[in-house]
Design an enzyme around this catalytic site. Structure first.
Site, PDB file in Angstrom:
ATOM      1  N   ASP A  15      12.132  18.438   1.218  1.00 58.25           N
ATOM      2  CA  ASP A  15      13.234  19.063   1.716  1.00 58.25           C
ATOM      3  C   ASP A  15      14.377  18.044   1.736  1.00 58.25           C
ATOM      4  O   ASP A  15      14.804  17.758   2.967  1.00 58.25           O
ATOM      5  CB  ASP A  15      13.036  19.755   3.101  1.00 58.25           C
ATOM      6  N   GLU A 184      16.917  30.652   2.065  1.00 57.83           N
ATOM      7  CA  GLU A 184      17.001  29.683   3.429  1.00 57.83           C
ATOM      8  C   GLU A 184      17.732  28.622   2.867  1.00 57.83           C
ATOM      9  O   GLU A 184      18.159  28.275   1.816  1.00 57.83           O
ATOM     10  CB  GLU A 184      15.487  29.604   3.706  1.00 57.83           C
TER      11      GLU A 184
END
Length: 585
Positions: A15, A184
């Site tokens: 991430d 997302e």
């Protein structure tokens, strides 16, 4: 120009959120249940990266006790407003339930490696938040979760304006975009009069990707690009898989880059296995005639080698840590001298055993990330276990349902069955004093399995077969021909000419333990008379991956040391010479 080799941050580094400040590029990555929270790295040339600190104090009370595996700190987003660094992130306390039970925080710092402000909780619609700074205004972007029966857990992207001083909402929350496919991880930028919403699409597995939407107004409506910016969902043969969770960054000379996560799978009989977890990669980006971002190499597959517009700035090799700082990591709390002591015996780490390895509260574990599919770890341990509830040793770790461990512990006298709590000496009801053993275990979702037990006899010598494929002296020289055809036992009296003798531990005498990882296999060993001696068969290292088992997994494999004392929490073990070597190839 510089050629970078992806992944640029190798091993468990998912991430990524990248920002440029002057000539420096900075990346923040997820830490989940691990400390240090939110590791930070920096680079001048995008190819060579160094650890730059972490967001200290990101978790209130510096504790993630009780947080489930792969919970904790998810997807930090790093930004720069011209004066300060900002980071927003979510602490997720439930995984696999309709309610994520999460809290979103914001913290700031004037220097990336400096002191970060006490985190303040803000509107917590979902996970993977981001901040957008524009003309003195501050916007918080987030995923919306509809936990109700029949609701969508990924119910759209929302934006809320925050007061820059109080961080309280200004006005209402705006729904920016909903989509049939899971979206997302929103990141927002403005270019040529358009607001570009960069989204993670498809979930963080094999269907992962990056999709872009744009609007003339920040609050929408947004139109989706008809094609992905990045994905490998259509081709399992691409070396860099799971590509997604991206962020666009402009270079000093107006060129563009995309940071994203990726994974390097092993192809095993059980399927693809990403033992190293999700890693950080970078792609070069151009803009097409209609104003949409595209990969510079064309298509939407990530490139392993990328040319970027920087001057090379190689870094010297990282020095070994003098304390328990990076690259060491700990579970759910930072290391504390009460259980991880580096001062009582200089040159050694003394671990005090606490809970068992499957605890979510007090695991005495120190570990480092594996960064390549070929790796080796070893450590010398000195300990005096007097009951089976005490143990210490070397561990390959993914989570409490996926680990392999070679431990010094206590066993009943030979020939005596397990009958519960028994101690060495006269405290127990056993017929004799018991014995010190090396215990090799493997754990997966089906439970804990005893692979083998090797006796540590009273004369300090450890019996058992020597595997010539592992017969290597302590100083690194291979003794005689390495014959891969030799599969059976070899005379245990064979000795190597190593320049030091490390024999089986007995009554506190040290023993060196090690493990060699070759792709999806792990082979444990100990050192006797300067020669490596195999312990048990090759084990399935592929189980220590994001992809094994039925539950969500988001981290990566680690190698480390641990200790436990389930009764008194007083047993200690001393470790020295920990070495983790990861070899590309």
């Amino acid at each position: 120009m510089t050629v970078l080799h992806n992944p640029v941050l190798r091993g468990f580094a998912p991430d990524p959120s990248m920002v440029r400040v002057g000539d420096w590029y900075y990346v923040a990555t997820s830490s989940f249940e691990w400390f240090p929270t939110i590791p930070l790295h920096r680079s001048r040339d995008l190819a060579h990266w160094e650890y730059a600190g972490h967001v200290r104090g990101a978790v209130p009370g510096d504790s993630l006790a009780g947080v489930p595996d792969s919970g904790g700190v998810w997807a930090p987003s790093l930004s720069w407003d011209g004066e300060r660094f900002w980071v927003t992130y979510t602490v997720v306390r439930s995984v696999g339930t309709p309610y994520f039970d999460l809290d979103t925080y914001i913290s700031t710092a004037s220097r990336i490696g400096g002191e970060w402000s006490t985190p303040r909780r803000v509107a917590s619609h979902g996970f993977d938040p981001a901040l957008f700074h524009e003309d003195g205004r501050l916007w918080l972007l987030n995923l919306q979760n509809d936990h109700r029966p029949g609701g969508e857990r990924f119910a759209g992207i929302v934006a809320t304006e925050l007061d820059r001083q109080t961080l309280e909402p200004v006005g209402g929350t705006h729904l920016l975009l909903q989509h049939d496919r899971l979206i997302e991880g929103p990141k927002l930028l403005r270019r040529d009069g358009w607001y570009h919403l960069v989204l993670a699409e498809g979930g963080t597995g094999w269907e992962h990707g990056v999709r872009v939407a744009r609007s003339k107004e920040l609050t929408g409506p947004y139109e989706l690009d008809e094609r992905p910016l990045l994905t490998t969902r259509d081709d399992p043969g691409v070396p860099l898989q799971k590509a997604g969770h991206g962020e666009l960054v402009e270079t000093a000379d107006g060129q563009w880059l995309l940071s994203h996560l990726t994974a390097r799978p092993l192809h095993t009989p059980q399927g693809r296995r990403c033992t190293l977890g999700r890693e950080t990669a970078i792609q070069a980006v151009t803009w097409d005639g209609e104003g949409w971002p595209r990969l510079a190499q064309g298509g939407w597959h990530p490139a392993a080698e990328v040319e970027v517009p920087t001057r090379p700035h190689p870094l010297p090799p990282a020095a070994p840590p003098e304390d328990l700082s990076w690259p060491w990591s700990t579970l759910r709390e930072p290391p504390d001298p009460s259980w991880a002591d580096t001062t009582s015996r200089p040159g050694w780490i003394r671990l005090r055993g606490r809970h068992g390895p499957e605890s979510r509260w007090a695991a005495s574990l120190l570990a480092q990330r594996l960064t390549e599919h070929h790796a080796e770890a070893e450590v010398t341990v000195e300990a005096r276990p007097v009951t089976f509830t005490q143990a210490a040793g070397l561990v390959l770790w993914y989570n409490p349902e996926a680990y392999l461990a070679l431990d010094l512990t206590w066993g009943e006298p030979e020939g005596e069955t397990q009958r519960g709590q028994q101690w060495r000496g006269t405290r127990g009801r056993g017929r004799g004093p018991g014995r010190t053993v090396l215990s090799l275990v493997e754990r997966d979702e089906d439970g804990l399995r005893q692979v083998t037990v090797v006796d540590v006899p009273a004369d300090g010598r450890m019996d058992g077969p020597v595997d010539r494929r592992m017969q290597e002296s302590v100083d690194g020289r291979v003794e005689g021909p390495v014959d891969p055809r030799v599969d059976g036992p070899v005379d245990p009296r064979v000795e190597g000419p190593g320049d030091r003798r490390v024999e089986g531990q007995v009554d506190g005498r040290p023993v060196t333990l090690g493990v060699t990882v070759e792709a999806a296999e792990a082979r444990f060993w100990y050192v006797r008379d300067g020669v490596r001696t195999a312990v048990g068969p090759a084990l399935d290292f592929g189980r220590l991956s994001d992809d094994h088992g039925s539950r969500l997994r988001f981290t990566g494999a680690m190698a480390g040391i641990h200790a436990r004392d389930l009764v008194d929490a007083a047993f200690t073990a001393d470790f020295t010479g920990f070495r983790l070597t990861c070899t590309p190839g």
